[in-house]
Design a protein around this motif. Structure first.
Motif, PDB file in Angstrom:
ATOM      1  N   ASP A  54      46.704  33.736  34.838  1.00 27.73           N
ATOM      2  CA  ASP A  54      45.997  32.906  33.858  1.00 27.73           C
ATOM      3  C   ASP A  54      44.857  33.720  33.231  1.00 27.73           C
ATOM      4  N   GLY A  80      49.154  26.743  32.023  1.00 29.20           N
ATOM      5  CA  GLY A  80      47.913  27.060  31.336  1.00 29.20           C
ATOM      6  C   GLY A  80      47.589  26.208  30.137  1.00 29.20           C
ATOM      7  N   THR A  81      48.198  24.995  30.048  1.00 26.66           N
ATOM      8  CA  THR A  81      47.951  24.146  28.877  1.00 26.66           C
ATOM      9  C   THR A  81      47.031  22.962  29.185  1.00 26.66           C
ATOM     10  N   ASP A  87      42.766  27.426  32.172  1.00 30.32           N
ATOM     11  CA  ASP A  87      43.860  27.068  31.263  1.00 30.32           C
ATOM     12  C   ASP A  87      43.570  27.610  29.864  1.00 30.32           C
ATOM     13  N   THR A  89      46.234  29.190  27.807  1.00 21.60           N
ATOM     14  CA  THR A  89      47.453  29.546  27.060  1.00 21.60           C
ATOM     15  C   THR A  89      47.356  29.208  25.572  1.00 21.60           C
TER      16      THR A  89
END
Length: 197
Positions: A54, A80-81, A87, A89
């Motif tokens: 991450d 990672g959303t 998080d 992404t």
């Protein structure tokens, strides 16, 4: 509901799968396994698969490599959303987008609402396209990845889906969607004269 023309040819795509996690490896990557299995069962090719920590820059580096590479048509990123500090992404991917596919995240949250209720607002699932490569960021749970694949991606990555799909955007040899084909019917102007197409 999507309309699939079974008489149209299926056009396989080359997809890459990236799992974003500090803890998973290839022995324990249920989401990456699910996406890899689903896409191959659908008739596509698994062009590459990786796991990355991450970290916004590591995520961006891997995805940048794939979108610069000839032959990778779509990238499926899982993990990672969410909203924790780790998080990142969406932050990694959005600067890479030439265009954002707003409807992907909207539709994903609509579909997942039936399963998890209002908790779906905590998903930052997103989609975009860069250098004729599609990118989709999905939550990290296998259940959420199944929701995204079964509810959206399986049909949108299928050239037989009508009225529209994403295949012609990434495979120039695929037939364009009916709604994107030029019309040959003359358009009538306000006073009755015909406009040339």
């Amino acid at each position: 509901m999507a309309h699939v023309h079974v008489d149209a040819p299926f056009v396989p795509l080359n997809l890459a799968v990236l799992t974003v996690s500090d803890t998973r490896d290839f022995d324990y990557d249920g989401s990456g396994d699910l996406l890899s299995t689903r896409l191959v069962e659908a008739g596509h090719w698994l062009g590459d698969r990786r796991i990355v920590a991450d970290d916004i820059y590591r995520i961006r580096a891997v995805v940048s490599e794939w979108i610069a590479r000839d032959g990778i048509h779509a990238v499926l990123v899982n993990g990672g959303t969410g909203f924790t500090p780790r998080d990142t992404t969406p932050e990694a991917l959005v600067p890479l987008f030439d265009k954002t596919i707003e409807g992907f995240g909207e539709l994903f949250r609509q579909i997942s609402h039936a399963d998890i209720g209002t908790s779906t607002v905590q998903s930052r699932a997103i989609g975009g396209v860069a250098n004729r490569t599609l990118m989709f960021a999905l939550p990290g749970s296998p259940r959420a990845c199944a929701t995204a694949w079964d509810g959206i991606l399986a049909s949108q990555l299928d050239a037989r889906t009508r009225p529209c799909n994403f295949v012609a955007m990434v495979r120039p040899d695929a037939a364009p969607c009916a709604s994107r084909q030029p019309t040959t019917t003359p358009v009538t102007a306000e006073h009755g004269e015909e406009k040339q197409p």
